[in-house]
Write an enzyme that holds these catalytic residues in place. Structure first.
Site, PDB file in Angstrom:
ATOM      1  N   GLY A  46       0.846  -1.179   0.000  1.00  0.00           N
ATOM      2  CA  GLY A  46       0.000   0.000   0.000  1.00  0.00           C
ATOM      3  C   GLY A  46       0.882   1.230   0.000  1.00  0.00           C
ATOM      4  O   GLY A  46       2.064   1.156   0.378  1.00  0.00           O
ATOM      5  N   GLN A  51       3.697   9.750   0.871  1.00  0.00           N
ATOM      6  CA  GLN A  51       4.941   8.968   0.808  1.00  0.00           C
ATOM      7  C   GLN A  51       5.740   9.214  -0.469  1.00  0.00           C
ATOM      8  O   GLN A  51       6.902   8.829  -0.550  1.00  0.00           O
ATOM      9  CB  GLN A  51       4.634   7.462   0.928  1.00  0.00           C
ATOM     10  CG  GLN A  51       4.101   7.067   2.294  1.00  0.00           C
ATOM     11  CD  GLN A  51       3.845   5.572   2.354  1.00  0.00           C
ATOM     12  OE1 GLN A  51       2.775   5.114   1.984  1.00  0.00           O
ATOM     13  NE2 GLN A  51       4.827   4.825   2.812  1.00  0.00           N
ATOM     14  N   CYS A  90       6.493  -0.659   6.492  1.00  0.00           N
ATOM     15  CA  CYS A  90       6.101   0.535   5.745  1.00  0.00           C
ATOM     16  C   CYS A  90       7.251   0.953   4.833  1.00  0.00           C
ATOM     17  O   CYS A  90       8.410   0.950   5.259  1.00  0.00           O
ATOM     18  CB  CYS A  90       5.770   1.649   6.729  1.00  0.00           C
ATOM     19  SG  CYS A  90       5.299   3.199   5.956  1.00  0.00           S
ATOM     20  N   LEU A  91       6.930   1.324   3.596  1.00  0.00           N
ATOM     21  CA  LEU A  91       7.971   1.750   2.657  1.00  0.00           C
ATOM     22  C   LEU A  91       8.728   2.972   3.174  1.00  0.00           C
ATOM     23  O   LEU A  91       9.878   3.194   2.812  1.00  0.00           O
ATOM     24  CB  LEU A  91       7.353   2.071   1.289  1.00  0.00           C
ATOM     25  CG  LEU A  91       6.741   0.889   0.523  1.00  0.00           C
ATOM     26  CD1 LEU A  91       6.083   1.368  -0.757  1.00  0.00           C
ATOM     27  CD2 LEU A  91       7.797  -0.166   0.228  1.00  0.00           C
ATOM     28  N   HIS A 132      -3.713   1.389   7.981  1.00  0.00           N
ATOM     29  CA  HIS A 132      -2.328   1.862   7.886  1.00  0.00           C
ATOM     30  C   HIS A 132      -2.229   3.034   6.903  1.00  0.00           C
ATOM     31  O   HIS A 132      -1.623   4.067   7.208  1.00  0.00           O
ATOM     32  CB  HIS A 132      -1.438   0.689   7.451  1.00  0.00           C
ATOM     33  CG  HIS A 132       0.000   1.037   7.265  1.00  0.00           C
ATOM     34  ND1 HIS A 132       1.014   0.460   8.007  1.00  0.00           N
ATOM     35  CD2 HIS A 132       0.637   1.898   6.413  1.00  0.00           C
ATOM     36  CE1 HIS A 132       2.177   0.960   7.623  1.00  0.00           C
ATOM     37  NE2 HIS A 132       1.980   1.827   6.644  1.00  0.00           N
ATOM     38  N   GLU A 133      -2.854   2.869   5.736  1.00  0.00           N
ATOM     39  CA  GLU A 133      -2.738   3.906   4.707  1.00  0.00           C
ATOM     40  C   GLU A 133      -3.545   5.157   5.057  1.00  0.00           C
ATOM     41  O   GLU A 133      -3.096   6.272   4.806  1.00  0.00           O
ATOM     42  CB  GLU A 133      -3.158   3.363   3.340  1.00  0.00           C
ATOM     43  CG  GLU A 133      -2.317   2.188   2.827  1.00  0.00           C
ATOM     44  CD  GLU A 133      -0.814   2.437   2.874  1.00  0.00           C
ATOM     45  OE1 GLU A 133      -0.382   3.602   2.743  1.00  0.00           O
ATOM     46  OE2 GLU A 133      -0.069   1.460   3.052  1.00  0.00           O
ATOM     47  N   HIS A 136      -1.616   7.398   7.293  1.00  0.00           N
ATOM     48  CA  HIS A 136      -0.611   8.231   6.621  1.00  0.00           C
ATOM     49  C   HIS A 136      -1.178   9.605   6.253  1.00  0.00           C
ATOM     50  O   HIS A 136      -0.461  10.608   6.274  1.00  0.00           O
ATOM     51  CB  HIS A 136      -0.132   7.554   5.328  1.00  0.00           C
ATOM     52  CG  HIS A 136       1.010   6.603   5.514  1.00  0.00           C
ATOM     53  ND1 HIS A 136       2.227   7.004   6.027  1.00  0.00           N
ATOM     54  CD2 HIS A 136       1.137   5.287   5.227  1.00  0.00           C
ATOM     55  CE1 HIS A 136       3.049   5.945   6.046  1.00  0.00           C
ATOM     56  NE2 HIS A 136       2.413   4.902   5.584  1.00  0.00           N
TER      57      HIS A 136
HETATM   58 CO    CO Z   1       3.141   2.982   5.397  1.00  0.00          CO
END
Ligand code: CO
Length: 152
Positions: A46, A51, A90-91, A132-133, A136
């Site tokens: 995701g 990000q 997480c990226l 999670h997304e 963000h």
């Molecule tokens: Co993330």
């Protein structure tokens, strides 16, 4: 489509609040495509626009099964229930994973790329991905909520 650079911890940019999308134009469609490409290239599940350095309330999620990518514009969590604890990464937080308590089931309303309202119901892994997304978009990282953190 193009790969975009991923903003990583400890950038304060990740803590900013993303703004609602007011118009779905070519620029936004390009953003969605680039987010998908960047997520897949980096083996993420995701990604939120913040990000890749764009403060818009836009998310792309990759379901585990062979299903189309889920694109969320201005997503809102309308309902959540139950509880689950899963391992997350997480990226934007490379090299770290952690267990986070999340709802077991969520319902999220969002616009798709055609501006059409969609209602998603998710459980299990997918519910975690939605939570999670969406976090963000409000500057929240999984590390803020993790019960335990570990280095990979
Ligand atoms: Co993330």
């Amino acid at each position: 489509m193009a790969l975009r650079k991923i903003v990583q911890e400890p950038s304060e940019f990740l803590r900013k609040i993303s703004r609602p999308v007011e118009k779905i134009d070519q620029r936004l469609l390009d953003l969605l495509d680039d987010m998908a490409e960047t997520m897949i290239h980096n083996e993420g599940l995701g990604i939120a626009a913040v990000q890749v350095g764009v403060l818009k309330r836009v998310v792309v999620i990759r379901p585990r099964e062979e299903a189309p990518l889920i694109e969320l514009i201005n997503p809102v969590m309308v309902d959540s229930s139950g509880e689950q604890v899963q391992n997350e990464g997480c990226l934007s937080v490379p090299g770290r994973r952690g267990t986070v308590r999340r709802p077991k089931k969520v319902r999220v309303r969002a616009q798709d790329r055609f501006g059409k309202e969609q209602l998603y119901e998710a459980t299990g892994y997918l519910a975690v991905a939605f939570c999670h997304e969406l976090d963000h978009l409000d500057g929240v990282l999984f590390t803020d909520k993790a019960l335990e953190l570990e280095n990979e």
